[in-house]
Design a protein around this motif. Structure first.
Motif, mmCIF file in Angstrom:
data_model
loop_
_atom_site.group_PDB
_atom_site.id
_atom_site.type_symbol
_atom_site.label_atom_id
_atom_site.label_comp_id
_atom_site.label_asym_id
_atom_site.label_seq_id
_atom_site.Cartn_x
_atom_site.Cartn_y
_atom_site.Cartn_z
ATOM 1 N N ALA A 42 0.838 -1.207 0.000
ATOM 2 C CA ALA A 42 0.000 0.000 0.000
ATOM 3 C C ALA A 42 0.870 1.253 0.000
ATOM 4 N N ASP A 46 -1.076 4.605 1.061
ATOM 5 C CA ASP A 46 -0.859 4.822 2.483
ATOM 6 C C ASP A 46 0.502 5.492 2.615
ATOM 7 N N ILE A 54 -6.329 3.679 1.306
ATOM 8 C CA ILE A 54 -6.325 2.337 1.886
ATOM 9 C C ILE A 54 -7.330 2.240 3.030
#
Ligand SMILES: Nc1ncnc2c1ncn2[C@@H]1O[C@H](COP(=O)(O)OP(=O)(O)O)[C@@H](O)[C@H]1O
Ligand SMILES: [Mg+2]
Lengths: 256, 409
Positions: free
Chosen positions: A49, A55, B403
């Motif tokens: 991620a 992220d 996310i």
């Protein structure tokens, strides 16, 4: 080219801290194909991620083509996700009640491409994953393998520098999984596409040219694969046994 | 990303999720339709009452027996309004106002089997003018009719219909308390007012009423009485002055001092209008409050749908961010989507509310009126409600990292 420098990620759950990544250093050149492996909860998804700019790390530096991601604002980050990264999720994450073609067109909406060009590009991406004839189907009319191929087409449609996939075969049976791996190999061999995928399955990992192993948020091993498997190779105990035994041996070496 | 492109994405999202879109719209539709219909009824009632009072004649002053005290009920000697009071008032203010007395009473009014449900009114020639009636056909009551106590009758539009059912009444005979009267005129319809039945009218000469129909019933101590006296001031500014003169004249005629209660009521049309407008204004406010509550309920409906779909939408927003959509573009897209839904719902609501108002009107319950202010106001409120409940969750989702939004449970 992507490069991480001592990146760490710590989740805070009330008073307890979960250290998902600890000082990870990883460098991936353009045109590479590699697998990230490790047991469940070792930090694979967290790392991917961060690599996909979905992220941010708690500490450390992450560069894509020399640009420091942590210093970017929202708008620049969106541009990076749009232009440089294609991300494939284990859960497919397709928009429901929306056709395969429209799902693949989604990233193009944000790229300033004309409607006509969008359709053409999305169609082309579907062809690359062998799903052109299912363009009009909705996700609930497609099998898991087909849904994942639509998701790959969506990740490819902006022609990203890096294709990232988090357990792309995790929800599929062996046969469908092999199809997905075959697509990745073809993209990498024929088009020089950089491919990084996460898997907990050593057999799937051996289809790449490099395997990075993670445990407890640390990279414990990073080694080339001498003879990458061709997609469709039957999953025999020999191959699995060989790779598992090397893993065990080297783990003991590292520990001693 | 141009606005047209955004609109296209919004339309796709709307049409891809028909159930969700439909439910969202439904909340707005119900709220807006309720506001439009209820306000139309309230405002229609207000303007109907106003129109009917105004229709009684401009600058109208009415004098009637039965004043502020209840002498009759208290058993005191009844003070009746007399024909001589009319003559005295005419002498005092005759130059500033048209003055007309009338005597109204119950009588049987028939044409064979057909009956009119109107009261019988004895009038002078200027009665129709003072009360702002006009003639549809034939002629009005004349001085000659009064002198000769003729058995002639002028009918209001509804009464003519009641008695003759579409036939031309002119020259025909009707029976009033069993006596034959010939119809000489029919009045123009004033239309329904919601307040009085203005077209239920059976007019005969006042003298005929006294001598032929009512007799002793219309007399008090041997003098002819009147039910009321209507005055129409030539000048609106003079209404108050004329009223004072009328009161003064009545006190003089009935030998009352200034401190005694006047046993008659002297009221102007504007006083009546003011109090009625006040009442119906309160009514409209009340209906407006109810309508506002419906809009709020509609808003809560939208909020519920949004909350139910927020999980799916948060993941959708996460996905859009993951494939490179900037936050601003996502918010603008949700704004477009919500605006489209709200406006669509608002327009549907206005149409349905309008339809309900129209239905109420054509059912003859009350004449409703849909005002553009109410339409604009309710559309505006629907849009604001839709925006708040649509954009706020989207804003929260778009502020998450991709996310987090994708993992949202
Ligand atoms: N959002 C989160 N909040 C708290 N802890 C998390 C979160 N995401 C992951 N973790 C924890 O971080 C560790 C690594 O997770 P993950 O990267 O998903 O592992 P993997 O993909 O290798 O199974 C795990 O211990 C997991 O429980
Ligand atoms: Mg994982």
């Amino acid at each position: 080219m992507i490069e991480t420098e001592n990146i760490s990620k710590t989740y805070r759950l009330g008073d307890t801290k979960v250290r998902a990544l600890r000082k990870v250093n990883l460098r991936v050149e353009d045109g590479e194909m590699l697998a990230i492996v490790g047991p469940s909860g070792s930090g694979k998804s967290t790392l991917l991620a961060i690599l996909g700019c979905l992220d941010v790390p708690t500490k450390g530096v992450y560069r894509i083509d020399g640009q420091e991601v942590m210093r970017m604002n929202e708008r620049q980050l969106a541009a990076i996700r749009r232009k440089k990264i294609g991300f494939v999720f284990q859960q497919f994450n397709l928009l429901p009640r929306t056709s395969a073609l429209e799902n693949v067109m989604l990233p193009l909406y944000y790229s300033g491409v004309s409607h006509r060009a969008r359709q053409a590009k999305a169609m082309e991406a579907l062809e690359r994953v062998g799903l052109a004839e299912r363009a009009k189907s909705h996700p609930n009319q497609l099998s898991g393998g087909e849904q994942q191929r639509v998701a790959i087409a969506r990740a490819l449609v902006n022609e990203p520098a890096i294709l990232l996939a988090d357990e792309p075969t995790g929800n599929l049976d062996t046969h469908k999984g092999a199809e997905i791996v075959a697509i990745f190999q073809k993209l990498n061999r024929e088009e020089g596409q950089t491919v990084i995928y996460v898997t907990h399955d050593p057999f799937i990992a051996r289809h790449t040219r490099r395997i990075v192993s993670i445990q407890d948020g640390r990279i414990v091993r990073d080694e080339p694969v001498e003879h990458p498997l061709a997609a469709g190779t039957p999953r025999s105990d020999d191959i699995l046994g060989e790779s598992l035994s090397t893993t065990v041996e080297e783990d003991e070496e590292a520990g001693s | 990303m141009n606005p047209f492109e955004n609109f296209r994405i919004a339309l796709r999202a709307i049409s891809a999720n028909k159930l969700r879109s439909g439910l969202t719209i439904l909340g707005i539709v119900i709220g807006v339709a309720a506001v439009v219909a209820l306000m139309a009824v309230g405002q229609g009632a207000t303007s109907g009452i106003t129109a009917s009072v105004e229709g009684m004649g401009t600058n109208l002053i009415t004098v009637s027996s039965g004043g502020r005290s209840f002498q009759r009920m208290a058993g005191g000697s009844a003070t009746s309004l007399l024909y001589s009071d009319y003559e005295a008032i005419l002498a005092t203010v005759g130059n500033e106002a048209a003055v007309t007395p009338y005597y109204a009473g119950m009588a049987s009014v028939k044409n064979g089997d057909r009956t009119a449900s109107a009261t019988l009114t004895g009038v002078l020639p200027n009665y129709t003018r003072v009360n702002a009636y006009s003639l549809a056909s034939g002629r009005l009551i004349t001085d000659q009719d009064n002198l000769q106590k003729s058995r002639v009758v002028v009918l209001g539009a509804t009464s003519a219909e009641d008695l003759f059912a579409g036939l031309n009444p002119l020259g025909r005979e009707i029976q009033i308390n069993g006596k034959n009267f010939s119809v000489v005129g029919v009045l123009e319809a004033k239309g329904s007012s919601g307040l009085t039945y203005q077209d239920d009218m059976v007019l005969i000469p006042l003298q005929t009423a006294y001598e032929v129909v009512f007799g002793a019933q219309a007399k008090s101590r041997g003098k002819n009485t009147v039910s009321g006296i209507a005055l129409s001031a030539a000048d609106a500014d003079q209404v108050d002055l004329i009223m004072a003169n009328v009161e003064f004249t009545l006190r003089r005629e009935h030998s009352l001092t200034l401190t005694e209660d006047l046993p008659f009521s002297v009221s102007s049309q504007s006083q009546m209008l003011a109090s009625l407008t006040n009442i119906s204004g309160t009514l409209t406010t009340l209906l407006g409050a109810i309508a506002g509550i419906s809009l709020l309920v509609g808003g809560i409906g939208i909020m519920n749908i949004t909350l139910v779909s927020v999980r799916e939408r948060t993941r959708e927003i996460g996905l859009r961010k993951a494939v490179g959509a900037p936050k601003g573009v996502i918010l603008f897209q949700f704004l477009t989507e919500t605006l489209t839904l709200s406006i669509l719902g608002g327009i549907l609501g206005v149409l349905i509310g309008w339809g309900i108002a129209w239905g109420v009107s054509s059912a003859g319950l009350i004449t409703t009126s849909v005002s553009s202010e109410v339409v604009i106001l309710s559309l505006g409120m629907a849009t604001v409600v839709g925006l708040i409940f649509g954009i706020y969750p989207a804003y929260q989702a778009a502020s998450l990292r991709p996310i987090e939004a994708l993992k949202y449970e």
